[in-house]
Scaffold this motif. Structure first.
Motif, short mmCIF file in Angstrom:
data_model
loop_
_atom_site.label_atom_id
_atom_site.label_comp_id
_atom_site.label_asym_id
_atom_site.label_seq_id
_atom_site.Cartn_x
_atom_site.Cartn_y
_atom_site.Cartn_z
N VAL A 71 -47.77 -47.02 -58.95
CA VAL A 71 -47.35 -45.62 -58.86
C VAL A 71 -47.14 -45.03 -60.25
N ARG A 72 -46.51 -45.79 -61.12
CA ARG A 72 -46.25 -45.32 -62.49
C ARG A 72 -47.55 -45.02 -63.23
N LEU A 73 -48.52 -45.90 -63.14
CA LEU A 73 -49.78 -45.69 -63.85
C LEU A 73 -50.56 -44.52 -63.26
N LEU A 74 -50.47 -44.33 -61.95
CA LEU A 74 -51.11 -43.17 -61.34
C LEU A 74 -50.45 -41.88 -61.83
N TYR A 75 -49.13 -41.92 -61.95
CA TYR A 75 -48.39 -40.76 -62.46
C TYR A 75 -48.83 -40.43 -63.89
N LYS A 76 -48.94 -41.45 -64.73
CA LYS A 76 -49.38 -41.23 -66.12
C LYS A 76 -50.81 -40.73 -66.17
N GLN A 77 -51.65 -41.28 -65.30
CA GLN A 77 -53.04 -40.85 -65.25
C GLN A 77 -53.14 -39.38 -64.89
N LEU A 78 -52.34 -38.95 -63.91
CA LEU A 78 -52.33 -37.55 -63.51
C LEU A 78 -51.80 -36.66 -64.63
N ALA A 79 -50.73 -37.13 -65.29
CA ALA A 79 -50.17 -36.35 -66.39
C ALA A 79 -51.18 -36.20 -67.52
N ASN A 80 -51.90 -37.27 -67.83
CA ASN A 80 -52.92 -37.21 -68.88
C ASN A 80 -54.05 -36.27 -68.49
N TYR A 81 -54.44 -36.34 -67.21
CA TYR A 81 -55.51 -35.46 -66.73
C TYR A 81 -55.09 -34.00 -66.84
N ASN A 82 -53.84 -33.71 -66.44
CA ASN A 82 -53.35 -32.34 -66.52
C ASN A 82 -53.29 -31.85 -67.96
N ALA A 83 -52.91 -32.75 -68.88
CA ALA A 83 -52.86 -32.37 -70.30
C ALA A 83 -54.25 -32.06 -70.83
N VAL A 84 -55.22 -32.91 -70.46
CA VAL A 84 -56.61 -32.68 -70.88
C VAL A 84 -57.13 -31.38 -70.28
N LEU A 85 -56.82 -31.15 -69.00
CA LEU A 85 -57.27 -29.93 -68.33
C LEU A 85 -56.67 -28.70 -69.00
N GLU A 86 -55.39 -28.78 -69.35
CA GLU A 86 -54.74 -27.65 -70.01
C GLU A 86 -55.36 -27.37 -71.37
N ARG A 87 -55.64 -28.43 -72.14
CA ARG A 87 -56.29 -28.23 -73.44
C ARG A 87 -57.68 -27.64 -73.26
N THR A 88 -58.41 -28.11 -72.25
CA THR A 88 -59.75 -27.60 -72.00
C THR A 88 -59.72 -26.12 -71.66
N VAL A 89 -58.75 -25.74 -70.82
CA VAL A 89 -58.62 -24.33 -70.45
C VAL A 89 -58.29 -23.49 -71.68
N GLU A 90 -57.39 -23.99 -72.52
CA GLU A 90 -57.04 -23.26 -73.75
C GLU A 90 -58.24 -23.11 -74.66
#
Length: 273
Positions: free
Chosen positions: A128-147
Motif C-alpha cells: 500500500v505504501r509503495l502504491l501511495y508513493k507511486q501515485l504521488a510521484n505520478y501526480n507530481a510528474v503530471l503537475e510538472r507536465t501540465v505546467e
C-alpha cells in the motif's frame, strides 16, 4: 503495479527499546528477503531518521521509556514532506490497538509475535505504501507536465500574436460575449463600433464610408461563429478616395469545445485607387 523486487527493496526501520525484539524482527525480515532494514533503540531519533531517509515502513513499539510510541507518531506528523504515516505499531496491550489507529498508525501486530501474521501485515503495508508513493510521484510528474505544457502554450500564443501583428495592419480579439478584449487597427470602425469614453466601453454608431452590405455579411459571419478568409471590405473616404481591406477571422474554442471568443487580422491591400 508494484513488483516483488520493489517490495523487498523497501526501506524499513525497526524501533524497540528491547534488543531481543529488534534482533527477532531483523531476522524475520532478513529471512523474508528484505534487504534494506535499519533499527534503533532510541525513540527520540525516529523523527530525524525518517526525515533523512524517508522510510517505507516503521515498525514501532508503543511501550518505551522517555518517549513512547504515541509521542513518536505525533512527532512524525510534523514531517510536512510526507502526509502518509507509514507506521505499523507493536503492542502487548489490547487496549492500545484502537488508540494507536486513531493516532495515525496504519496497522498493528501483537506481542507475543505470530510470525506468519507479522510477515503478512508487513508485506500488505509495504504494498500500500509503495502504491501511495507511486501515485504521488505520478501526480507530481503530471503537475510538472501540465505546467510545462501551459508555459509552452503561452509562449506559442505570444509568438502567434506577435507574428500576426507584424504580418497584418490590424488585429482583434473578442471574448465569449463578443466584447472586444484586444484591438489594433480600424476593426471597430469597420463593424460600426466606436470605443466609448470608459475603458472597454463600446457604442454602436453610424460611420460613413464603409460598404454596408459587406459590413452586414461580416457581422453575420461573426455572429454565426464561422471562420472567414480573405474577406474583401471596402471604404470610400470623405475626399472620394477608396480603400480596400482583406480580413480573416476565426472563432476560438477551448479543449471542451466551448466557444471562448473570436480573433481576426486584416491588411490594407489598396489605397487611394
Amino acid at each position: 503495479m508494484i513488483t516483488e523486487s520493489e517490495i523487498l527493496a523497501a526501506s524499513i526501520l525497526v524501533v524497540d527499546d528491547q534488543e531481543p525484539n529488534i534482533l527477532l524482527l531483523e531476522q524475520l525480515l532478513s529471512d523474508a528477503g528484505y534487504t534494506c532494514v535499519a533499527s534503533t533503540r532510541n525513540p527520540q531519533e525516529v523523527c530525524a531518521l525518517h526525515r533523512k531517509n524517508g522510510y517505507d515502513l516503521i515498525l514501532l513499539d508503543l511501550q518505551m521509556p522517555v518517549m513512547d510510541g504515541f509521542q513518536v507518531m505525533e512527532g512524525l506528523k510534523t514531517n510536512v514532506s510526507d502526509a502518509y504515516l507509514p507506521v505499523l505499531v507493536i503492542t502487548a496491550q489490547p487496549g492500545h490497538k484502537l488508540r494507536a489507529l486513531q493516532a495515525g498508525a496504519r496497522d498493528f501486530v501483537s506481542k507475543p509475535f505470530d510470525l506468519v501474521e507479522v510477515r503478512t501485515r508487513i508485506r500488505n503495508m509495504l504494498e500500500v505504501r509503495l502504491l501511495y508513493k507511486q501515485l504521488a510521484n505520478y501526480n507530481a510528474v503530471l503537475e510538472r507536465t501540465v505546467e510545462e505544457r501551459t508555459a509552452e502554450l503561452r509562449e506559442s500564443e505570444a509568438r502567434y500574436r506577435s507574428l500576426t501583428e507584424l504580418a497584418s495592419d490590424w488585429y482583434w480579439e473578442q471574448d465569449e460575449k463578443m466584447n472586444f478584449t484586444k484591438v489594433s487597427g480600424p476593426v471597430l470602425e469597420m463593424l460600426g463600433i466606436r470605443v466609448g469614453p470608459l475603458v472597454g466601453e463600446t457604442t454602436d454608431v453610424v460611420l460613413t464610408g464603409w460598404n454596408e452590405a459587406e459590413r452586414e455579411v461580416l457581422q453575420a459571419t461573426i455572429a454565426a461563429r464561422q471562420p472567414f478568409l480573405d474577406f474583401l471590405f471596402h471604404r470610400v473616404n470623405a475626399d472620394g478616395s477608396q480603400q480596400q481591406f482583406r480580413v480573416s477571422g476565426e472563432p476560438m474554442f477551448n479543449r471542451a469545445c466551448r466557444f471562448i471568443g473570436y480573433r481576426g487580422i486584416g491588411v490594407e491591400v489598396t489605397a487611394g485607387y
